[in-house]
Design a protein around this motif. Structure first.
Motif: not given
Length: 321
Positions: A204-205, A208, A213, A216
């Motif tokens: 998930t990082s 980004r 936003e 994500h």
């Protein structure tokens, strides 16, 4: 005789000096001295703190039980006049703001409200946070209804407006960024592949950077739900894509006086062949088959700013029909 004596007495009194006609006032009694003492204490406290805020003991004045309460009223009136005069003179002696020295940073930070220090800060919107006019399939209508009925005429007008919006958004994008369909399709396909690969890994990082936003946050929730069902997954994209086409183009303007301060959203349809397989905690296959190719159709919305330096395409939404 009596009248003669009275005449001499009156004449003698008229000839006496004036200061002898009115004798001096008697010395202060005990209650007068207590009032004067209270006045001295209050006046000293008033000079130090001011009449309105001085915590003096008013019992000696307000609650005075002497024989002459007029002195109490006079004392209070005199105190008010003295304090008012002192306050006015102090304000007159204060240095004018124009002649005062500039405040130091420490004084500014302690006296100026926190909100005032942030007035000069510039707030920049990185994404609108929503998909503007999401794409939906429009029901086809027959030729005769489109051209010979009022409802068909309204539908034709709506279709023309939608196409004009598409053309205008693409023209602004081309003018500001040098947009070409082939170059954008190649870039969008790479993003599509990268997002699916990172989702399969649960990274998930890294997602980004290529997602807005809101998108994500949506992907993170989907991965948490998937990890509660499957321990790991295998995902593979068979290249090249079967078909890529643009379904909708929209421009979201932020300033009516500045057309360049806007975001562009392009909705693309991807038709690809993929391989998928899911495993449980023991490594057993619980869903899919990685030896088989599956035809998949996805509709993704890509977003780009026209006014941010170094702006690039990001995924801002997915549409399910």
């Amino acid at each position: 005789m009596a009248l003669a004596r009275l005449g001499h007495a009156v004449t003698g009194r008229l000839r006496r000096p004036l200061h002898l006609l009115h004798p001096p006032p008697p010395p202060l009694t005990d209650h007068h001295a207590s009032v004067a003492h209270s006045f001295a204490l209050i006046h000293a406290s008033t000079r130090a703190r001011g009449f309105a805020s001085s915590p003096y003991n008013a019992g000696g004045v307000i609650g005075y039980r002497g024989r002459s309460p007029v002195y109490t009223v006079k004392v209070l009136e005199l105190l008010f006049q003295i304090n008012h005069t002192r306050s006015m003179s102090t304000a007159a002696q204060a240095e004018p703001p124009s002649l005062s020295k500039a405040p130091t940073p420490s004084q500014t930070s302690s006296k100026v409200p926190l909100g005032a220090l942030k007035v000069g800060m510039k707030v920049v919107m990185m994404s609108p946070g929503f998909v503007y006019e999401p794409y939906s399939i429009r029901e086809p209508i027959p030729f005769w209804k489109r051209w010979f009925t009022p409802s068909g005429w309204r539908r034709t007008k709506e279709d023309v407006i939608l196409e004009m919006k598409n053309a205008y958004a693409v023209s602004r994008l081309r003018k500001k960024t040098g947009y070409t369909k082939k170059e954008f399709y190649d870039q969008a396909f790479k993003i599509y592949k990268e997002v699916n690969t990172l989702m399969a890994r649960g990274d998930t990082s890294s997602l980004r950077k290529i997602l807005t936003e809101r998108m994500h946050s949506t992907i993170k929730n989907e991965l948490k739900k998937r990890q509660s069902m499957w321990s790991s997954v295998h995902w593979e994209l068979v290249e090249p894509a079967v078909c890529i086409r643009t379904l909708r183009a929209r421009m979201i303007g932020l300033d009516k006086n500045d057309l360049d301060k806007a975001f562009i959203q392009l909705t693309l349809e991807f038709v690809t062949k993929q391989k998928f397989e899911a495993y449980n905690t023991k490594g057993e296959v619980v869903s899919g088959d990685k030896s088989k190719e599956v035809l998949v159709k996805d509709i993704w919305v890509f977003e780009r700013s026209l006014f941010h330096p170094g702006a690039y395409w990001r995924v801002c939404g997915r549409i399910t029909l």
